[in-house]
Design an enzyme around this catalytic site. Structure first.
Site, mmCIF file in Angstrom:
data_model
loop_
_atom_site.group_PDB
_atom_site.id
_atom_site.type_symbol
_atom_site.label_atom_id
_atom_site.label_comp_id
_atom_site.label_asym_id
_atom_site.label_seq_id
_atom_site.Cartn_x
_atom_site.Cartn_y
_atom_site.Cartn_z
ATOM 1 N N ARG A 91 -13.097 -5.538 3.964
ATOM 2 C CA ARG A 91 -11.943 -5.298 4.831
ATOM 3 C C ARG A 91 -12.234 -5.561 6.310
ATOM 4 O O ARG A 91 -11.466 -5.161 7.183
ATOM 5 C CB ARG A 91 -11.517 -3.840 4.650
ATOM 6 C CG ARG A 91 -11.189 -3.486 3.215
ATOM 7 C CD ARG A 91 -9.710 -3.497 2.976
ATOM 8 N NE ARG A 91 -9.049 -2.630 3.913
ATOM 9 C CZ ARG A 91 -8.080 -3.001 4.750
ATOM 10 N NH1 ARG A 91 -7.661 -4.244 4.756
ATOM 11 N NH2 ARG A 91 -7.542 -2.127 5.570
ATOM 12 N N GLU A 122 -13.607 -1.781 6.849
ATOM 13 C CA GLU A 122 -12.895 -1.912 8.130
ATOM 14 C C GLU A 122 -13.758 -1.418 9.291
ATOM 15 O O GLU A 122 -13.511 -1.777 10.436
ATOM 16 C CB GLU A 122 -11.539 -1.207 8.100
ATOM 17 C CG GLU A 122 -11.622 0.308 8.041
ATOM 18 C CD GLU A 122 -10.258 0.989 7.927
ATOM 19 O OE1 GLU A 122 -9.345 0.415 7.318
ATOM 20 O OE2 GLU A 122 -10.124 2.106 8.453
ATOM 21 N N TRP A 173 -11.720 11.982 8.952
ATOM 22 C CA TRP A 173 -10.296 11.651 9.068
ATOM 23 C C TRP A 173 -10.099 10.292 8.490
ATOM 24 O O TRP A 173 -9.501 9.822 7.751
ATOM 25 C CB TRP A 173 -9.818 11.657 10.530
ATOM 26 C CG TRP A 173 -8.345 11.348 10.568
ATOM 27 C CD1 TRP A 173 -7.304 12.197 10.263
ATOM 28 C CD2 TRP A 173 -7.718 10.086 10.874
ATOM 29 N NE1 TRP A 173 -6.100 11.541 10.357
ATOM 30 C CE2 TRP A 173 -6.316 10.252 10.730
ATOM 31 C CE3 TRP A 173 -8.211 8.832 11.251
ATOM 32 C CZ2 TRP A 173 -5.404 9.208 10.968
ATOM 33 C CZ3 TRP A 173 -7.322 7.809 11.488
ATOM 34 C CH2 TRP A 173 -5.921 7.995 11.344
ATOM 35 N N ARG A 181 0.859 -1.191 0.000
ATOM 36 C CA ARG A 181 0.000 0.000 0.000
ATOM 37 C C ARG A 181 0.892 1.237 0.000
ATOM 38 O O ARG A 181 1.846 1.313 0.778
ATOM 39 C CB ARG A 181 -0.866 -0.043 1.270
ATOM 40 C CG ARG A 181 -1.787 1.124 1.430
ATOM 41 C CD ARG A 181 -2.532 1.062 2.755
ATOM 42 N NE ARG A 181 -1.959 1.969 3.713
ATOM 43 C CZ ARG A 181 -2.595 2.429 4.789
ATOM 44 N NH1 ARG A 181 -3.837 2.038 5.045
ATOM 45 N NH2 ARG A 181 -2.006 3.258 5.616
ATOM 46 N N GLU A 196 -9.004 1.683 -1.410
ATOM 47 C CA GLU A 196 -9.753 1.409 -0.188
ATOM 48 C C GLU A 196 -10.489 2.652 0.313
ATOM 49 O O GLU A 196 -9.949 3.758 0.264
ATOM 50 C CB GLU A 196 -8.767 0.935 0.885
ATOM 51 C CG GLU A 196 -9.456 0.644 2.183
ATOM 52 C CD GLU A 196 -8.489 0.397 3.309
ATOM 53 O OE1 GLU A 196 -7.288 0.178 3.050
ATOM 54 O OE2 GLU A 196 -8.943 0.429 4.456
ATOM 55 N N GLU A 246 -3.863 -7.199 5.252
ATOM 56 C CA GLU A 246 -3.012 -6.048 5.586
ATOM 57 C C GLU A 246 -2.063 -6.450 6.717
ATOM 58 O O GLU A 246 -2.482 -7.063 7.693
ATOM 59 C CB GLU A 246 -3.898 -4.880 6.040
ATOM 60 C CG GLU A 246 -3.119 -3.624 6.386
ATOM 61 C CD GLU A 246 -4.024 -2.472 6.822
ATOM 62 O OE1 GLU A 246 -5.184 -2.725 7.223
ATOM 63 O OE2 GLU A 246 -3.566 -1.325 6.770
ATOM 64 N N ASP A 268 -5.187 3.780 0.337
ATOM 65 C CA ASP A 268 -6.341 4.036 1.211
ATOM 66 C C ASP A 268 -6.718 5.519 1.148
ATOM 67 O O ASP A 268 -5.932 6.380 1.544
ATOM 68 C CB ASP A 268 -5.956 3.642 2.654
ATOM 69 C CG ASP A 268 -7.156 3.573 3.582
ATOM 70 O OD1 ASP A 268 -8.225 4.107 3.218
ATOM 71 O OD2 ASP A 268 -7.014 2.991 4.676
ATOM 72 N N TYR A 306 -3.007 11.397 6.420
ATOM 73 C CA TYR A 306 -3.290 10.039 6.889
ATOM 74 C C TYR A 306 -2.254 9.059 6.332
ATOM 75 O O TYR A 306 -1.886 9.125 5.161
ATOM 76 C CB TYR A 306 -4.692 9.578 6.452
ATOM 77 C CG TYR A 306 -4.804 8.076 6.591
ATOM 78 C CD1 TYR A 306 -4.980 7.507 7.845
ATOM 79 C CD2 TYR A 306 -4.609 7.241 5.493
ATOM 80 C CE1 TYR A 306 -4.992 6.135 7.999
ATOM 81 C CE2 TYR A 306 -4.619 5.868 5.637
ATOM 82 C CZ TYR A 306 -4.814 5.324 6.896
ATOM 83 O OH TYR A 306 -4.799 3.969 7.054
HETATM 84 C C1 CS2 Z 1 -6.713 1.984 8.263
HETATM 85 C C2 CS2 Z 1 -6.330 2.242 9.656
HETATM 86 O O1 CS2 Z 1 -5.118 0.305 8.007
HETATM 87 C C3 CS2 Z 1 -6.067 0.883 7.511
HETATM 88 O O2 CS2 Z 1 -6.509 0.642 6.425
HETATM 89 O O3 CS2 Z 1 -7.675 2.670 7.645
HETATM 90 O O4 CS2 Z 1 -5.098 2.908 9.656
HETATM 91 C C4 CS2 Z 1 -7.331 3.016 10.514
HETATM 92 O O5 CS2 Z 1 -7.176 4.370 10.335
HETATM 93 C C5 CS2 Z 1 -7.094 2.678 11.957
HETATM 94 O O6 CS2 Z 1 -7.179 1.302 12.152
HETATM 95 C C6 CS2 Z 1 -8.092 3.399 12.864
HETATM 96 O O7 CS2 Z 1 -7.950 2.981 14.155
HETATM 97 MG MG MG Z 2 -8.222 1.649 5.878
#
Ligand code: CS2
Ligand code: MG
Length: 405
Positions: free
Chosen positions: A285, A264, A405, A147, A238, A341, A212, A159
């Site tokens: 996810r 997720e 976020w 990624r 993602e 992941e 992502d 991020y």
């Molecule tokens: C995420 C995470 O790994 C990912 O794809 O989106 O970094 C996510 O932000 C965190 O698990 C939040 O706690």
């Molecule tokens: Mg993610």
């Protein structure tokens, strides 16, 4: 086999983790992960106040019934706090069942569908050059999927990148309050295609690449981004948009053949149902921890398989090694597994508290065959790393508007 005790541990070997230990009358114990990043203590209260008292004396073998009892029986179905709590109980019970059967959990699911678990690692950086350098290192380490996340130029915090800091707490400036970051869709859209263009120019098309978006775009913006990225043939994009409105994915789907991944933050099969049955997404996810445990996740996998949708469980650093090991078993079994992941082998502190062994060979993750999940938790070591209140960052547009976020 009666449940005798349920213990809940919160520790911070680098970041907070909530771990559940269920002990049966014969002294067998099982472990589960209940970590909900930034809301850990809400899950602890849910477990200690509302779940544990109902389970003492119950038969640890009755995993399905206990799951239904905690989910339907609460009347207040779903929600991130309750499903993380139920998941940890469910995981601990599967660990116990495996130990009592003297088998790894994947055997109880029906055995292995593959020899190892394909993972994608993270290549992050402050500049494109840095991301590509990290990508090169990972390709040399044998990763088959990576990624890419890069800091946006002239932006306060992006991020997936660390602003040059070593860890999350340093990123927060050691303040136990949410750090604030900034977001500009225009800067992002103008920048990200260049990252993937350069990655393909330098490393070719053999390595699978993903990215992502972390739910920051609208459906039409996400459609445009996915189209711009089409020449670079991503494994998936993602969380292109938030998942509350499932039809956002329909809009993107109608515009692009870039594969889509999300889920997720799904807590139940029902969160995923519409997207899967309409074939708006390609990868789900959902993690064992946030999806309510192994019991519902195997149903989700079977349902997704009817629609050619594959499983790609969330494996961020805030999912504990107990969740990683549960994913190993789940992924070895799930016929429609896609990719896991994976954020690496942990720090010395983390590995002092959690004892487990995984090994990466040619991009596949392997583990030893041990009964249950094959992981242990050192209660004494955990005491050295007490809980620290902490939050995920919040995000604002350049004019100050609060954004995803
Ligand atoms: C995420 C995470 O790994 C990912 O794809 O989106 O970094 C996510 O932000 C965190 O698990 C939040 O706690
Ligand atoms: Mg993610």
């Amino acid at each position: 086999m009666k449940i005798k005790d349920i213990k809940v541990f919160v520790c911070c070997p680098g970041r907070n983790f909530v771990t559940v230990k269920i002990i049966t009358e014969d002294g067998t114990y099982g472990l589960g992960d209940a970590t909900l990043n930034g809301r850990e203590m809400a899950v602890v209260a849910y477990l200690e106040e509302h779940i544990a008292p109902c389970l003492i004396g119950k038969d640890a073998h009755q995993i399905e019934d206990i799951w239904q009892y905690l989910y339907k029986g609460a009347y207040w179905q779903n929600g991130a706090v309750s499903t993380a709590a139920i998941a940890a109980i469910d995981m601990a019970l599967w660990d116990i069942k495996g130990k009592l059967a003297n088998m790894p959990v994947y055997q109880l699911l029906g055995g292995k569908s593959r020899k190892g678990v394909t993972v994608y690692g993270h290549a992050n950086g402050e500049t494109i050059e840095e991301v590509l350098k990290n990508l090169g290192t990972m390709i040399n380490e044998g990763y088959k999927a990576v990624r890419l996340q890069c800091a946006l130029p002239d932006t306060k915090g992006t991020y997936g990148t660390m602003e040059g800091k070593k860890n999350y707490y340093e990123l927060q400036g050691n303040r136990p309050l949410p750090p604030e970051q900034e977001w500009s869709t225009t800067k992002y859209m103008n920048f990200i295609p260049e990252l993937f263009k350069q990655a393909r120019e330098k490393f070719g098309y053999a390595i699978a690449l993903c990215h992502d978006v972390h739910s920051r775009l609208t459906p039409i913006e996400a459609s445009r981004l996915c189209k711009l990225l089409e020449p670079y043939k991503l494994l998936f994009i993602e969380d292109a948009v938030t998942t509350e409105n499932a039809e956002g994915y329909k809009v993107i789907r109608e515009h692009t053949d870039t594969p889509l991944a999300t889920g997720e933050k799904f807590n139940t099969l029902w969160d995923a149902k519409e997207m899967i049955q309409n074939q708006w997404i390609d990868y789900v996810r959902t993690a064992v921890t946030h999806g309510g445990g192994l019991t519902p996740l195997k149903k989700l996998a079977d349902f997704a398989s009817l629609y050619h949708v594959r499983m790609a469980p969330h494996g961020a650093p805030d999912l504990s090694p107990v969740c990683l090991m549960a994913h190993m078993h789940f992924n070895l079994w799930a016929p429609n597994f896609g990719v896991q992941e994976f954020v690496g082998f942990g720090t010395p502190e983390l590995n002092e508290v959690f004892q487990y062994k995984v090994e990466l060979k040619d991009g596949l993750l392997y583990m030893d065959d041990k009964p249950g999940w094959g992981i242990d938790f050192d209660e004494e070591a955990a005491k050295k790393y007490p809980y620290k209140r902490s939050y995920l960052p919040v995000n604002r547009l350049e004019d100050g508007t609060l954004w995803n976020w």
